[in-house]
Design an enzyme around this catalytic site. Sequence first.
Site, PDB file in Angstrom:
ATOM      1  N   HIS A  57       0.843  -1.210   0.000  1.00  0.00           N
ATOM      2  CA  HIS A  57       0.000   0.000   0.000  1.00  0.00           C
ATOM      3  C   HIS A  57       0.871   1.249   0.000  1.00  0.00           C
ATOM      4  CE1 HIS A  57      -3.928   2.055   0.915  1.00  0.00           C
ATOM      5  NE2 HIS A  57      -3.032   3.031   1.040  1.00  0.00           N
ATOM      6  N   HIS A  59       1.620   5.330  -2.197  1.00  0.00           N
ATOM      7  CA  HIS A  59       1.161   6.367  -3.135  1.00  0.00           C
ATOM      8  C   HIS A  59       2.377   6.956  -3.824  1.00  0.00           C
ATOM      9  CE1 HIS A  59      -3.075   6.532  -1.724  1.00  0.00           C
ATOM     10  NE2 HIS A  59      -2.512   6.005  -0.647  1.00  0.00           N
ATOM     11  N   GLN A 151      -9.371   9.196  -5.751  1.00  0.00           N
ATOM     12  CA  GLN A 151      -9.080   9.830  -4.449  1.00  0.00           C
ATOM     13  C   GLN A 151     -10.210  10.731  -3.947  1.00  0.00           C
ATOM     14  OE1 GLN A 151      -5.644  10.531  -2.309  1.00  0.00           O
ATOM     15  NE2 GLN A 151      -7.565  10.664  -1.213  1.00  0.00           N
ATOM     16  N   HIS A 209      -9.305   1.859  -0.185  1.00  0.00           N
ATOM     17  CA  HIS A 209      -9.117   2.574   1.077  1.00  0.00           C
ATOM     18  C   HIS A 209     -10.480   2.457   1.754  1.00  0.00           C
ATOM     19  CE1 HIS A 209      -5.662   4.282  -0.953  1.00  0.00           C
ATOM     20  NE2 HIS A 209      -5.309   4.946   0.138  1.00  0.00           N
ATOM     21  N   GLU A 212     -11.152   4.521   6.598  1.00  0.00           N
ATOM     22  CA  GLU A 212      -9.974   5.165   7.202  1.00  0.00           C
ATOM     23  C   GLU A 212     -10.469   6.367   7.998  1.00  0.00           C
ATOM     24  OE1 GLU A 212      -6.988   6.673   4.531  1.00  0.00           O
ATOM     25  OE2 GLU A 212      -5.571   7.075   6.145  1.00  0.00           O
ATOM     26  N   ASP A 308       2.279   3.255   2.978  1.00  0.00           N
ATOM     27  CA  ASP A 308       1.314   4.272   2.567  1.00  0.00           C
ATOM     28  C   ASP A 308       1.975   5.517   1.984  1.00  0.00           C
ATOM     29  OD1 ASP A 308      -1.171   5.332   2.075  1.00  0.00           O
ATOM     30  OD2 ASP A 308      -1.791   5.515   4.149  1.00  0.00           O
TER      31      ASP A 308
HETATM   32 FE   FE2 Z   1      -3.346   5.150   1.104  1.00  0.00          FE
END
Ligand code: FE2
Length: 423
Positions: A57, A59, A151, A209, A212, A308
């Site tokens: 995971h 970005h 996103q 995701h 969260e 992440d």
């Molecule tokens: Fe993430």
Amino acid sequence: MSFDLVIRNANLVDGRIGLDIGCAGGRIAAIDVQLGGGFQEIDAAGQLVAPPFVDPHFHMDATLSLGRPRLNASGTLLEGIELWGELKQVQTAAEIVERALRYCDLAVAQGLLAIRSHVDVCGTLTGVEALLEVHERVKDYLDLQLVAFPQDGLFRSAGAESNLLQALDRGVDVVGGIPHFERTMQEGDASVARLCAIAAERGLMVDLHCDETDDPNSRHVETLARETLRHGLQGRVTGSHLTSMHSMDDYYVSKLIPLMAESRLNVVANPLINILIQGRHDTYPKRRGLTRVAELQATGLTVAFGSDCVMDPWYPLGTADMLDVASMAIHVGHLSSMEAMRRCFEAVTTEGARVMGLDGYGVAVGKRADLVLLQAGDPIEAIRTRAVRLAVIKAGRLVAESAPRESRLHLGARPERVTPRLT
Ligand code: FE2
């Protein structure tokens, strides 16, 4: 038998010690005592040879952008998303490629040879274009898997679904989403259903995701498990973060976890980010936010850890060190028994490989000769010392090496040298 490479006197993660590992044609050809000669030889000297680290995971479109266009003052997820939205307006594909390649260099040096990266598809496909190029440029030494990630919300962001489908058409591997960021709980659940349907139609994996948040009523994971069953996607769907599970009441969780087990949902926790971002709306006590790692492991689910973010709108630190991630999980999750710590090492290696569906991963005959020699005797010592990656091997070829950590002391009668191993 002759080998391209032999690693001598290695300890393995499963506890076997003093073995030679022979590699030929990019694969592990033999593991035994005192193998024959190799074209190249590395002396492990009784230290740990592990499969490479896996980050399931990340970005990569945002990494190393810290401070652009400004810093995240509140430290919250929501300000990070806002800031990222500003950066998206101005960054070019060339900038993303340059930052991503710099990160991949660091990753390889850290023995991190497989990364699943989400790539934002909302508003622009610049990130997709950039990371597809990076994928091509690093493919000989790093497995980069991409997730099409809306996103700003599949329904909340105009054109998100069409962009997501275009990203998949161009070769992005996995379907992503963010149900807790849609406008309402109902739209969040509807996004889960739509994304699973897209994955089922195209024969793809899903990685959302999911929940969260510290809100115990954020229960999209339940819908994710249900939709996984509806579409027959068992074992191919991942719930990332699942931090709301930290705050849910135990009675509800006692029903939820068996449902997750029935759908063979994979779980990815992100301990560094979770402990930093969750609990931000609390005064005291402040919740930790990490999902229920031990309980999920106990049901037999695949539970991996991701990093992440590294130096981006959400996280100002990071060194691509998955041992740092494992260490944080141990602390935040009270996972300090010997067995629990060993499982944390697996969560940044074999479990992540399972989430990504990596072929030929592991230290066994016939598997890919992707290996990391660590300055440690076993996995727990590796976590404790954030062990130096003495040698990183990809397909039987040395791709990175580092000098062992050792300090010279000037204390007169005391020993002259000390290493983190203390042995
Ligand atoms: Fe993430």
